[in-house]
Enzyme design. Sequence first.
Site, PDB file in Angstrom:
ATOM      1  N   LEU A   1       0.871  -1.166   0.000  1.00  0.00           N
ATOM      2  CA  LEU A   1       0.000   0.000   0.000  1.00  0.00           C
ATOM      3  C   LEU A   1       0.913   1.222   0.000  1.00  0.00           C
ATOM      4  O   LEU A   1       1.872   1.289   0.769  1.00  0.00           O
ATOM      5  CB  LEU A   1      -0.883  -0.017   1.249  1.00  0.00           C
ATOM      6  CG  LEU A   1      -2.146   0.853   1.297  1.00  0.00           C
ATOM      7  CD1 LEU A   1      -3.074   0.542   0.137  1.00  0.00           C
ATOM      8  CD2 LEU A   1      -2.864   0.649   2.624  1.00  0.00           C
ATOM      9  N   ASP A   2       0.635   2.178  -0.867  1.00  0.00           N
ATOM     10  CA  ASP A   2       1.485   3.363  -0.985  1.00  0.00           C
ATOM     11  C   ASP A   2       1.607   4.097   0.347  1.00  0.00           C
ATOM     12  O   ASP A   2       0.653   4.107   1.145  1.00  0.00           O
ATOM     13  CB  ASP A   2       0.914   4.333  -2.015  1.00  0.00           C
ATOM     14  CG  ASP A   2       1.006   3.796  -3.438  1.00  0.00           C
ATOM     15  OD1 ASP A   2       1.843   2.907  -3.679  1.00  0.00           O
ATOM     16  OD2 ASP A   2       0.244   4.263  -4.295  1.00  0.00           O
TER      17      ASP A   2
END
Length: 308
Positions: free
Chosen positions: A52-53
């Site tokens: 997940l960024d």
Amino acid sequence: MGRKEKDKELALAKLNDKVIPINKPKGVSTYDCVRKLKRTYPFSRIGHAGSLDPLATGLVLILTGQATKLSSYIMDLPKKYRAVVKLGERTDTQDATGKVTERGEWKHVSEEDLRKVLTRFVGKREQLPPMYSALKHRGVPLYVLARRGEEVKRNPRVVETYRLELENFNPPFFEIKVHCSRGLYLRVLAEEIGDALGIPAHLYSLVREEIGHFRLNDAVSIDEVEKLLDMENPGFTLSEAMKHLKEVELTDAEVRRLKNGIPPKFDPVSRGNLTPGSMVRLTLPDKSLGAIAEVRSPGDVRLRRVFI
């Protein structure tokens, strides 16, 4: 046995071979979450099921021990996100961390205009992966190349959006809920929606709320991983993590053969009305996961992952 050895033994007994949901905060990478657990507990193997960024918050799944073998099966599960998009600005990263490269007028856009545009993005379609992604080109993550100012050719990928709902319209911002397949990039979707409206846009914020049957409500904060040992049943067992697959309970004789690498032979109809090509979880009498297998035809079961 000393105190440290006892703590280590307890940690491995409760947390090894588990899928552990973590609520990732903004500004922290998925790998930071992995490193935090690795520093806290003595896992010999640890990984995750989809990054997940750093901009995004929400659900990430940390895998320990034999659960690391489940990564590809979990990553294939559909995802649910809550995203905020900002109209009027395009950025070089397609999200709020980048530099603004284009500005445009947005005040003429109505809620009705937006709702009509959103319907175009429901269903299967092709989407071009962004340069700012963890995909690799010749072994190098694309985001590394992007930070160097390099751009490489990417092939479009087929993605599917099952549901796309407008939650809030407060221009220049709007909030959407997205239920989608693996491989869909929300930063690209934000820009695509803007392009469909004729306005530059970017992803302003993002929360991942679900991965298949895993929920953000089940997750612990990254700052509270030390409390996992205080929980009665922390994380998900291998079998619980694969509950999206149909369960086939093995007999004692089938378990003995499985331990020797021999798959069970059974009629798919009598063991759960299974169709050819079905992936199933083979469970032991104690309900633990023995293997993941593919049912090809009556009497033809192919083992994909074995856990005993």
